[in-house]
Design a protein around this motif. Structure first.
Motif, PDB file in Angstrom:
ATOM      1  N   HIS A 161       0.772  -1.234  -0.041  1.00  0.00           N
ATOM      2  CA  HIS A 161      -0.047  -0.054   0.137  1.00  0.00           C
ATOM      3  C   HIS A 161       0.737   1.077  -0.107  1.00  0.00           C
ATOM      4  N   GLY A 162       2.154   1.159   0.429  1.00  0.00           N
ATOM      5  CA  GLY A 162       2.846   2.292   0.399  1.00  0.00           C
ATOM      6  C   GLY A 162       3.973   2.299  -0.490  1.00  0.00           C
ATOM      7  N   TRP A 163       4.091   1.503  -1.342  1.00  0.00           N
ATOM      8  CA  TRP A 163       4.964   1.584  -2.470  1.00  0.00           C
ATOM      9  C   TRP A 163       5.073   2.891  -3.212  1.00  0.00           C
TER      10      TRP A 163
ATOM     11  N   VAL B  21      10.241  -3.094  -8.207  1.00  0.00           N
ATOM     12  CA  VAL B  21      10.764  -3.964  -8.944  1.00  0.00           C
ATOM     13  C   VAL B  21      11.540  -5.066  -8.003  1.00  0.00           C
ATOM     14  N   LEU B  22      11.127  -6.423  -8.329  1.00  0.00           N
ATOM     15  CA  LEU B  22      11.585  -7.289  -7.400  1.00  0.00           C
ATOM     16  C   LEU B  22      12.530  -8.061  -8.237  1.00  0.00           C
ATOM     17  N   VAL B  23      13.750  -8.053  -7.608  1.00  0.00           N
ATOM     18  CA  VAL B  23      15.070  -8.474  -8.468  1.00  0.00           C
ATOM     19  C   VAL B  23      15.592  -9.609  -7.747  1.00  0.00           C
ATOM     20  N   GLY B  24      16.087 -10.813  -8.566  1.00  0.00           N
ATOM     21  CA  GLY B  24      16.667 -11.870  -7.968  1.00  0.00           C
ATOM     22  C   GLY B  24      17.038 -12.792  -9.213  1.00  0.00           C
ATOM     23  N   PRO B  25      17.897 -13.639  -9.232  1.00  0.00           N
ATOM     24  CA  PRO B  25      18.449 -14.623 -10.022  1.00  0.00           C
ATOM     25  C   PRO B  25      17.314 -15.724 -10.255  1.00  0.00           C
TER      26      PRO B  25
ATOM     27  N   PRO C 204      18.593  -5.313 -11.991  1.00  0.00           N
ATOM     28  CA  PRO C 204      17.998  -4.183 -11.622  1.00  0.00           C
ATOM     29  C   PRO C 204      17.794  -3.309 -12.979  1.00  0.00           C
ATOM     30  N   PRO C 205      16.510  -2.239 -13.040  1.00  0.00           N
ATOM     31  CA  PRO C 205      16.250  -1.572 -14.286  1.00  0.00           C
ATOM     32  C   PRO C 205      17.420  -0.869 -14.734  1.00  0.00           C
ATOM     33  N   ALA C 206      18.423  -0.384 -14.218  1.00  0.00           N
ATOM     34  CA  ALA C 206      19.373   0.224 -14.721  1.00  0.00           C
ATOM     35  C   ALA C 206      20.418  -0.430 -15.493  1.00  0.00           C
TER      36      ALA C 206
ATOM     37  N   GLN D 297      13.996   3.075 -13.673  1.00  0.00           N
ATOM     38  CA  GLN D 297      15.055   3.283 -13.077  1.00  0.00           C
ATOM     39  C   GLN D 297      14.562   4.126 -11.590  1.00  0.00           C
ATOM     40  N   ALA D 298      13.480   4.549 -11.835  1.00  0.00           N
ATOM     41  CA  ALA D 298      12.823   5.563 -10.475  1.00  0.00           C
ATOM     42  C   ALA D 298      12.051   4.550  -9.816  1.00  0.00           C
ATOM     43  N   ALA D 299      11.918   3.409  -9.964  1.00  0.00           N
ATOM     44  CA  ALA D 299      11.253   2.605  -9.306  1.00  0.00           C
ATOM     45  C   ALA D 299      11.769   2.130  -8.131  1.00  0.00           C
ATOM     46  N   ALA D 300      11.134   1.787  -7.037  1.00  0.00           N
ATOM     47  CA  ALA D 300      11.903   1.095  -5.696  1.00  0.00           C
ATOM     48  C   ALA D 300      12.014  -0.304  -6.076  1.00  0.00           C
ATOM     49  N   THR D 301      13.235  -0.634  -5.644  1.00  0.00           N
ATOM     50  CA  THR D 301      13.852  -2.091  -6.124  1.00  0.00           C
ATOM     51  C   THR D 301      14.207  -2.693  -4.735  1.00  0.00           C
ATOM     52  N   VAL D 302      13.705  -4.156  -4.611  1.00  0.00           N
ATOM     53  CA  VAL D 302      14.289  -4.906  -3.588  1.00  0.00           C
ATOM     54  C   VAL D 302      14.702  -6.195  -4.311  1.00  0.00           C
TER      55      VAL D 302
END
Length: 194
Positions: free
Chosen positions: A37-39, A45-49, A128-130, A144-149
């Motif tokens: 709710h607070g993103w 963006v959820l990043v992982g192999p 990651p988006p970059a 690239q402006a998105a929050a990433t975890v």
């Protein structure tokens, strides 16, 4: 000694919260999804192999948020306004749409429609988006402006739990000593556990 028969049956992987093993490697990712709710700007963006649990986490979030899950490949040629009606969307393997102009254009418009309407957008990716070679500069800047975890590499407890789950999904029983041996000698990744 009883033998197990290996039958070529379809495997139904369990993708619920109850089937997800939380460890230090993925606890931050799960907590970030729980705080959807607070993103910032309604996107994450959820990043992982590969095999790290992104799809499992996306399924957990989709079930709890009432979201639809779309493979990135399905965006090419899709109508962004029709997709946006869902309000909450997961785009799986979003990094793979880079260079596919139709898919990039759809994601760009989908992103803008969801942002304007207060919708939510979860993207999963291996990088990651970059690092995505996007051809649309406006889409690149928004991603690239998105929050990433990030999902961290797995620890021994997570590797063991994933192997137990994968075996249970296939209805295979294994001696715990075999799992202990495998975890101690295997590549340190969840794709190796598969």
């Amino acid at each position: 000694m009883p033998r197990q028969l290996a039958l070529s049956l379809p495997v139904a992987e369990a993708m619920t919260r109850a089937d997800f093993f939380v460890s230090p490697a993925n606890a931050l990712a799960l907590a970030t999804l729980d705080g959807w709710h607070g993103w910032p700007a309604g996107k994450l963006v959820l990043v992982g192999p590969a095999g790290s649990g992104k799809t499992h986490l996306a399924n957990i979030w989709a079930a709890e948020a009432g979201a639809v899950i779309l493979p990135a490949a399905d965006l090419a040629g899709a109508a962004p306004d029709a997709l946006a009606r869902w309000g909450r969307i997961v785009v799986e393997d979003a990094d793979t749409l880079a260079g596919v102009r139709e898919a990039e254009v759809t994601l760009f418009h989908l992103h803008n429609i969801l942002a304007a309407s207060g919708g939510k957008l979860l993207l999963t990716a291996a990088t990651p988006p970059a690092q995505w070679p996007l051809s649309l500069p406006d889409l690149a800047s928004r991603m690239q402006a998105a929050a990433t975890v990030h999902i961290a590499p797995p620890d021994d407890a997570l590797l063991s739990a994933v192997m137990v789950k994968l075996l249970a999904d296939r209805q295979v029983a294994v001696n715990p000593q075999v799992l202990t041996y495998c975890v101690a000698h295997m590549e340190r990744s969840l794709s190796a556990a598969r």
